[in-house]
Enzyme design. Structure first.
Site, PDB file in Angstrom:
ATOM      1  N   ILE A  59       0.828  -1.224   0.000  1.00  0.00           N
ATOM      2  CA  ILE A  59       0.000   0.000   0.000  1.00  0.00           C
ATOM      3  C   ILE A  59       0.859   1.269   0.000  1.00  0.00           C
ATOM      4  CG2 ILE A  59      -2.131  -0.906   1.047  1.00  0.00           C
ATOM      5  CD1 ILE A  59      -1.017   0.283   3.750  1.00  0.00           C
ATOM      6  N   PHE A  80      -7.605  -3.222   5.254  1.00  0.00           N
ATOM      7  CA  PHE A  80      -7.138  -4.051   6.369  1.00  0.00           C
ATOM      8  C   PHE A  80      -5.620  -4.016   6.528  1.00  0.00           C
ATOM      9  CE2 PHE A  80     -10.968  -6.469   4.930  1.00  0.00           C
ATOM     10  CZ  PHE A  80     -11.658  -6.510   6.118  1.00  0.00           C
ATOM     11  N   SER A 124      -9.788  -0.262  15.990  1.00  0.00           N
ATOM     12  CA  SER A 124      -9.738  -1.220  17.092  1.00  0.00           C
ATOM     13  C   SER A 124     -10.314  -0.607  18.358  1.00  0.00           C
ATOM     14  CB  SER A 124      -8.274  -1.599  17.320  1.00  0.00           C
ATOM     15  OG  SER A 124      -8.115  -2.196  18.574  1.00  0.00           O
ATOM     16  N   TYR A 149       1.142   0.448  18.309  1.00  0.00           N
ATOM     17  CA  TYR A 149       0.063  -0.110  17.481  1.00  0.00           C
ATOM     18  C   TYR A 149      -1.240   0.671  17.713  1.00  0.00           C
ATOM     19  CZ  TYR A 149      -3.803  -3.071  16.061  1.00  0.00           C
ATOM     20  OH  TYR A 149      -4.983  -3.511  15.499  1.00  0.00           O
ATOM     21  N   LYS A 153      -3.498   3.381  15.212  1.00  0.00           N
ATOM     22  CA  LYS A 153      -4.927   3.305  14.872  1.00  0.00           C
ATOM     23  C   LYS A 153      -5.616   4.631  15.203  1.00  0.00           C
ATOM     24  CE  LYS A 153      -5.125  -0.881  13.305  1.00  0.00           C
ATOM     25  NZ  LYS A 153      -5.336  -1.083  11.866  1.00  0.00           N
ATOM     26  N   LEU A 200      -5.084 -14.998  22.350  1.00  0.00           N
ATOM     27  CA  LEU A 200      -5.553 -16.107  23.172  1.00  0.00           C
ATOM     28  C   LEU A 200      -6.043 -17.315  22.357  1.00  0.00           C
ATOM     29  CD1 LEU A 200      -6.311 -17.199  25.980  1.00  0.00           C
ATOM     30  CD2 LEU A 200      -8.546 -16.099  25.685  1.00  0.00           C
ATOM     31  N   ARG A 231     -12.953 -10.016  27.776  1.00  0.00           N
ATOM     32  CA  ARG A 231     -12.947  -9.377  26.455  1.00  0.00           C
ATOM     33  C   ARG A 231     -14.243  -9.709  25.728  1.00  0.00           C
ATOM     34  NH1 ARG A 231      -9.362  -7.424  28.575  1.00  0.00           N
ATOM     35  NH2 ARG A 231      -7.183  -7.160  27.980  1.00  0.00           N
TER      36      ARG A 231
HETATM   37  P1  NAD Z   1      -3.438  -9.969   9.289  1.00  0.00           P
HETATM   38  O1  NAD Z   1      -2.019  -9.696   9.625  1.00  0.00           O
HETATM   39  O2  NAD Z   1      -3.882 -11.377   9.212  1.00  0.00           O
HETATM   40  O3  NAD Z   1      -3.830  -9.239   7.916  1.00  0.00           O
HETATM   41  C1  NAD Z   1      -3.210  -8.053   7.488  1.00  0.00           C
HETATM   42  C2  NAD Z   1      -2.786  -8.260   6.036  1.00  0.00           C
HETATM   43  O4  NAD Z   1      -2.184  -7.048   5.570  1.00  0.00           O
HETATM   44  C3  NAD Z   1      -1.756  -9.376   5.867  1.00  0.00           C
HETATM   45  O5  NAD Z   1      -2.192 -10.248   4.848  1.00  0.00           O
HETATM   46  C4  NAD Z   1      -0.475  -8.637   5.467  1.00  0.00           C
HETATM   47  O6  NAD Z   1       0.319  -9.412   4.591  1.00  0.00           O
HETATM   48  C5  NAD Z   1      -1.031  -7.387   4.806  1.00  0.00           C
HETATM   49  N1  NAD Z   1      -0.151  -6.209   4.865  1.00  0.00           N
HETATM   50  C6  NAD Z   1       0.488  -5.691   5.938  1.00  0.00           C
HETATM   51  N2  NAD Z   1       1.156  -4.577   5.591  1.00  0.00           N
HETATM   52  C7  NAD Z   1       0.919  -4.373   4.265  1.00  0.00           C
HETATM   53  C8  NAD Z   1       1.328  -3.394   3.337  1.00  0.00           C
HETATM   54  N3  NAD Z   1       2.125  -2.392   3.703  1.00  0.00           N
HETATM   55  N4  NAD Z   1       0.894  -3.493   2.062  1.00  0.00           N
HETATM   56  C9  NAD Z   1       0.086  -4.513   1.680  1.00  0.00           C
HETATM   57  N5  NAD Z   1      -0.319  -5.483   2.514  1.00  0.00           N
HETATM   58  C10 NAD Z   1       0.088  -5.405   3.797  1.00  0.00           C
HETATM   59  O7  NAD Z   1      -4.320  -9.161  10.346  1.00  0.00           O
HETATM   60  P2  NAD Z   1      -5.883  -9.245  10.640  1.00  0.00           P
HETATM   61  O8  NAD Z   1      -6.078  -9.863  11.974  1.00  0.00           O
HETATM   62  O9  NAD Z   1      -6.617  -9.786   9.478  1.00  0.00           O
HETATM   63  O10 NAD Z   1      -6.194  -7.690  10.824  1.00  0.00           O
HETATM   64  C11 NAD Z   1      -6.629  -6.879   9.735  1.00  0.00           C
HETATM   65  C12 NAD Z   1      -6.715  -5.435  10.205  1.00  0.00           C
HETATM   66  O11 NAD Z   1      -7.597  -5.352  11.322  1.00  0.00           O
HETATM   67  C13 NAD Z   1      -5.376  -4.841  10.676  1.00  0.00           C
HETATM   68  O12 NAD Z   1      -5.316  -3.505  10.273  1.00  0.00           O
HETATM   69  C14 NAD Z   1      -5.480  -4.945  12.180  1.00  0.00           C
HETATM   70  O13 NAD Z   1      -4.696  -3.968  12.816  1.00  0.00           O
HETATM   71  C15 NAD Z   1      -6.957  -4.705  12.397  1.00  0.00           C
HETATM   72  N6  NAD Z   1      -7.457  -5.266  13.668  1.00  0.00           N
HETATM   73  C16 NAD Z   1      -7.281  -6.598  13.923  1.00  0.00           C
HETATM   74  C17 NAD Z   1      -7.737  -7.136  15.122  1.00  0.00           C
HETATM   75  C18 NAD Z   1      -7.540  -8.601  15.447  1.00  0.00           C
HETATM   76  O14 NAD Z   1      -7.735  -8.966  16.609  1.00  0.00           O
HETATM   77  N7  NAD Z   1      -7.168  -9.456  14.501  1.00  0.00           N
HETATM   78  C19 NAD Z   1      -8.399  -6.308  16.057  1.00  0.00           C
HETATM   79  C20 NAD Z   1      -8.564  -4.943  15.755  1.00  0.00           C
HETATM   80  C21 NAD Z   1      -8.097  -4.436  14.535  1.00  0.00           C
HETATM   81  N1  UDP Z   2      -4.143 -14.141  27.069  1.00  0.00           N
HETATM   82  C1  UDP Z   2      -3.645 -15.130  27.906  1.00  0.00           C
HETATM   83  N2  UDP Z   2      -2.704 -15.984  27.406  1.00  0.00           N
HETATM   84  C2  UDP Z   2      -2.236 -15.901  26.118  1.00  0.00           C
HETATM   85  C3  UDP Z   2      -2.766 -14.890  25.277  1.00  0.00           C
HETATM   86  C4  UDP Z   2      -3.723 -14.028  25.794  1.00  0.00           C
HETATM   87  O1  UDP Z   2      -4.026 -15.219  29.070  1.00  0.00           O
HETATM   88  O2  UDP Z   2      -1.357 -16.700  25.743  1.00  0.00           O
HETATM   89  C5  UDP Z   2      -5.176 -13.212  27.599  1.00  0.00           C
HETATM   90  C6  UDP Z   2      -4.745 -11.762  27.581  1.00  0.00           C
HETATM   91  O3  UDP Z   2      -4.066 -11.436  28.773  1.00  0.00           O
HETATM   92  C7  UDP Z   2      -6.078 -11.051  27.441  1.00  0.00           C
HETATM   93  C8  UDP Z   2      -6.971 -12.033  26.668  1.00  0.00           C
HETATM   94  O4  UDP Z   2      -6.305 -13.299  26.767  1.00  0.00           O
HETATM   95  O5  UDP Z   2      -6.644 -10.882  28.701  1.00  0.00           O
HETATM   96  C9  UDP Z   2      -7.116 -11.657  25.199  1.00  0.00           C
HETATM   97  O6  UDP Z   2      -5.824 -11.436  24.676  1.00  0.00           O
HETATM   98  P1  UDP Z   2      -5.580 -11.218  23.126  1.00  0.00           P
HETATM   99  O7  UDP Z   2      -4.104 -10.966  22.949  1.00  0.00           O
HETATM  100  O8  UDP Z   2      -6.179 -12.321  22.360  1.00  0.00           O
HETATM  101  O9  UDP Z   2      -6.438  -9.913  22.799  1.00  0.00           O
HETATM  102  P2  UDP Z   2      -6.290  -8.394  23.321  1.00  0.00           P
HETATM  103  O10 UDP Z   2      -5.182  -8.334  24.311  1.00  0.00           O
HETATM  104  O11 UDP Z   2      -5.997  -7.643  22.073  1.00  0.00           O
HETATM  105  O12 UDP Z   2      -7.620  -8.050  23.887  1.00  0.00           O
END
Ligand code: NAD
Ligand code: UDP
Length: 337
Positions: A59, A80, A124, A149, A153, A200, A231
């Site tokens: 990107i 994403f 997030s 991180y 966001k 987790l 959570r």
């Molecule tokens: P992910 O790492 O599985 O997916 C992100 C994708 O973006 C990957 O395929 C990676 O290869 C690609 N990518 C990273 N940097 C790039 C770049 N510069 N150019 C092109 N592609 C690039 O993560 P996910 O869990 O699917 O999360 C997607 C989005 O949602 C992220 O922005 C993440 O921060 C956000 N988010 C995720 C969670 C979660 O718990 N998974 C929670 C809140 C927000």
């Molecule tokens: N957690 C845990 N053991 C692990 C990973 C996560 O006890 O190996 C707990 C962590 O402390 C949190 C919850 O699980 O309370 C969710 O964590 P996760 O990293 O999945 O999500 P986030 O911290 O982003 O809410």
């Protein structure tokens, strides 16, 4: 008209691509595969009978973006792409700001130049900060974030808000995800973390499949019912559906903010016990120290998305556990087989 999905090869992206295709949308995926595998595309084709267009690229590469926008007729972008490991973001903050913040700026510049002004951004719950009362509501101010991180966001949310204020043709949805878990019910796509999982649910399922010895539960002395953190876990398929619903909100210009969660908090212990009950597989665990930066408990007020988008999380906790286990047990080494 097509939807450009950046990061569409990742965990949430793949599930969203499937749901978009199922809704009849034409999808173009842009991903640099830094945290994903190209094998996802044959799996997506198996599920929906359509192979989405895939462009391997970054990107932050303006030339690549310009080519994509000029070659295809794109209506909107679901963004994403980014880096997401909270702990790592404190070790390599510049990479996080470069990818997540600069990457979004370059994407928006390319979109503006192409006249594409509809964007859905992966935000997030972390943007509510450390001191917000629960449940989190969209009208609360963004709070103090505790790592690069989260800060990235919050910065992007501000950038996109300023952009919409400067140009009324833009419409942007800021989707604040809570904790997505689970996998597609076919077991063909799912979460495939590289190395030791930070989150987790993949940790639990990797212990269950025999890849890791035991789960460490971080902290048992939080001010919650059983002492472990709470959570708001939602099924990744519900989250994917939330993006399809949010596309419709882009008909109205301006910034639209939605929490995507279930509205319920669940403790780490409840998650482990439910996984064991549903799968019948033992997950040995021990209690360890608290993890730095973890908040005791937070969950969404998810009523705005229901009222305005007609979206709510419908899959149950049992579905989340069954689908996680189907994916993990069918693919013990993720996409590598
Ligand atoms: P992910 O790492 O599985 O997916 C992100 C994708 O973006 C990957 O395929 C990676 O290869 C690609 N990518 C990273 N940097 C790039 C770049 N510069 N150019 C092109 N592609 C690039 O993560 P996910 O869990 O699917 O999360 C997607 C989005 O949602 C992220 O922005 C993440 O921060 C956000 N988010 C995720 C969670 C979660 O718990 N998974 C929670 C809140 C927000
Ligand atoms: N957690 C845990 N053991 C692990 C990973 C996560 O006890 O190996 C707990 C962590 O402390 C949190 C919850 O699980 O309370 C969710 O964590 P996760 O990293 O999945 O999500 P986030 O911290 O982003 O809410």
């Amino acid at each position: 008209m097509a939807v450009l999905v950046t990061g569409g090869a990742g965990y949430i992206g793949t599930h969203t691509v499937v749901q978009l295709i199922e809704q009849g949308e034409k999808v173009i995926v842009l991903d640099n595969l830094c945290n994903s595998s190209r094998d996802v595309f044959s799996r997506i084709e198996k599920i929906c009978g359509v192979l989405p267009t895939f462009i391997e690229g970054d990107i932050r590469n303006r030339e690549c973006l310009d080519k994509i926008f000029s070659a295809s007729s794109i209506d909107s972008v679901i963004h994403f792409a980014g880096l997401k490991a909270v702990g790592e973001s404190s070790q390599i903050p510049l990479d996080y700001y470069q990818n997540n913040v600069c990457g979004t700026l370059i994407l928006c510049e390319a979109m503006a130049a192409a006249g594409v002004k509809k964007l859905i951004f992966s935000s997030s719950a972390t943007v509510y900060g450390e001191d917000a009362p629960v449940p989190y509501e969209e009208n609360m101010p963004r709070g103090k974030t505790s790592n690069p991180y989260g800060a990235s966001k919050a910065m992007v949310e501000q950038v996109l808000t300023d952009l919409c204020a400067s140009d009324p043709e833009w419409s942007v949805a800021l989707l604040r995800y809570f904790n997505p878990i689970g996998a597609h019910p076919t077991g063909l796509i799912g979460e495939d973390p590289k190395g030791i999982p930070n989150n987790l649910m993949p940790f639990i399922s990797q212990v269950a499949v025999g890849k890791r010895k035991e789960l460490s539960i971080f902290g048992d002395d939080y001010p919650t019912e059983d002492g472990t953190c709470e959570r708001d876990y939602l099924h990744v398929m519900d989250l994917a559906d939330g993006h399809v619903s949010a596309l419709s909100s882009l008909d109205e210009n301006g910034v639209h903010i939605y929490n995507l969660g279930t509205g319920n908090g669940l403790s780490v212990l409840e998650m482990v016990k439910t996984f064991m009950r549903i799968t019948g597989v033992d997950v040995p665990y021990t209690f360890a120290d608290r993890r730095e930066g973890d908040l005791p408990a937070f969950w969404a007020d998810a009523s705005k998305a229901e009222k305005e988008l007609g979206w709510r999380a419908t899959r149950t906790l049992d579905d989340m556990m069954e689908d996680t286990w189907r994916w993990q047990s069918n693919n013990p080494n993720g996409y590598e087989g």
